[in-house]
Design a protein around this motif. Structure first.
Motif, PDB file in Angstrom:
ATOM      1  N   VAL A  17      31.291  41.897  43.705  1.00 16.18           N
ATOM      2  CA  VAL A  17      32.266  40.937  43.186  1.00 16.18           C
ATOM      3  C   VAL A  17      31.602  39.616  42.838  1.00 16.18           C
ATOM      4  O   VAL A  17      31.900  39.005  41.813  1.00 16.18           O
ATOM      5  CB  VAL A  17      33.395  40.729  44.211  1.00 16.18           C
TER       6      VAL A  17
ATOM      7  N   ARG B 244      30.868  48.008  43.376  1.00 15.24           N
ATOM      8  CA  ARG B 244      30.905  46.735  42.659  1.00 15.24           C
ATOM      9  C   ARG B 244      30.380  45.625  43.536  1.00 15.24           C
ATOM     10  O   ARG B 244      30.477  45.683  44.772  1.00 15.24           O
ATOM     11  CB  ARG B 244      32.341  46.416  42.243  1.00 15.24           C
TER      12      ARG B 244
ATOM     13  N   ILE C 267      36.380  36.849  33.390  1.00 15.08           N
ATOM     14  CA  ILE C 267      36.258  37.799  34.498  1.00 15.08           C
ATOM     15  C   ILE C 267      37.350  37.641  35.536  1.00 15.08           C
ATOM     16  O   ILE C 267      37.614  38.557  36.302  1.00 15.08           O
ATOM     17  CB  ILE C 267      34.876  37.665  35.161  1.00 15.08           C
TER      18      ILE C 267
ATOM     19  N   VAL D 221      35.720  39.316  27.246  1.00 10.94           N
ATOM     20  CA  VAL D 221      34.794  39.763  28.283  1.00 10.94           C
ATOM     21  C   VAL D 221      33.591  40.372  27.597  1.00 10.94           C
ATOM     22  O   VAL D 221      33.725  41.178  26.676  1.00 10.94           O
ATOM     23  CB  VAL D 221      35.448  40.792  29.224  1.00 10.94           C
TER      24      VAL D 221
ATOM     25  N   SER E 163      30.829  39.137  31.965  1.00 11.13           N
ATOM     26  CA  SER E 163      30.908  37.683  31.868  1.00 11.13           C
ATOM     27  C   SER E 163      32.082  37.338  30.947  1.00 11.13           C
ATOM     28  O   SER E 163      32.589  38.181  30.225  1.00 11.13           O
ATOM     29  CB  SER E 163      29.612  37.094  31.331  1.00 11.13           C
TER      30      SER E 163
ATOM     31  N   LYS F  36      28.653  39.059  41.783  1.00  7.28           N
ATOM     32  CA  LYS F  36      27.843  39.163  40.576  1.00  7.28           C
ATOM     33  C   LYS F  36      28.634  39.714  39.393  1.00  7.28           C
ATOM     34  O   LYS F  36      28.080  39.900  38.312  1.00  7.28           O
ATOM     35  CB  LYS F  36      26.633  40.058  40.831  1.00  7.28           C
ATOM     36  N   ASN F  37      29.916  40.031  39.622  1.00  7.42           N
ATOM     37  CA  ASN F  37      30.754  40.599  38.545  1.00  7.42           C
ATOM     38  C   ASN F  37      30.090  41.811  37.915  1.00  7.42           C
ATOM     39  O   ASN F  37      30.069  41.972  36.683  1.00  7.42           O
ATOM     40  CB  ASN F  37      31.053  39.542  37.481  1.00  7.42           C
ATOM     41  N   THR F  38      29.548  42.634  38.773  1.00  8.15           N
ATOM     42  CA  THR F  38      28.770  43.782  38.310  1.00  8.15           C
ATOM     43  C   THR F  38      29.306  45.061  38.959  1.00  8.15           C
ATOM     44  O   THR F  38      29.657  45.061  40.139  1.00  8.15           O
ATOM     45  CB  THR F  38      27.292  43.602  38.661  1.00  8.15           C
TER      46      THR F  38
END
Length: 116
Positions: free
Chosen positions: A73, A71, A28, A2, A25, A75-77
């Motif tokens: 989800v 979060r 994930i 990751v 990234s 955007k995985n941010t």
């Protein structure tokens, strides 16, 4: 593996606000939780806030009511909204990801300085 990319640190006056971002990234799909730690000079690294895949959050007592972790989800941010900042919040803030197999990953850190 990751990879984590943090942004949003800087210099702010006491009482001000900052928002930190950490984009993940790589593997994930196996992330269990994302969170923020901080480390001030001469002090141990401490948990600031964490959020898991169920949306459950946990905060350090010192930031409750002032900081909010969230979060995106898609955007995985993960974000850390920091309000009413105090000089004692000055530290390097590090993004942390824990996978389902308990593997930890760390970001490079972003400096937050609260000073007039």
């Amino acid at each position: 593996q990751v990879q984590l990319v943090e942004s949003g640190g800087g210099l702010v006056q006491p009482g001000g606000s900052l928002r930190l971002s950490c984009a993940a990234s790589g593997s994930i799909f196996s992330i269990y939780s994302m969170g923020w730690y901080r480390q001030a000079p001469g002090k141990q690294r401490e948990l600031v806030a964490i959020i898991n895949i169920y949306g459950t959050t946990n905060y350090a007592d010192s930031v409750k009511g002032r900081f909010t972790i969230s979060r995106d989800v898609a955007k995985n941010t993960v974000y850390l909204q920091m309000n009413t900042l105090k000089p004692e919040d000055t530290a390097v803030y590090l993004c942390n990801v824990i996978l389902r197999d308990a593997t930890n990953y760390w970001g490079q850190g972003t400096q937050v300085t609260v000073s007039s």
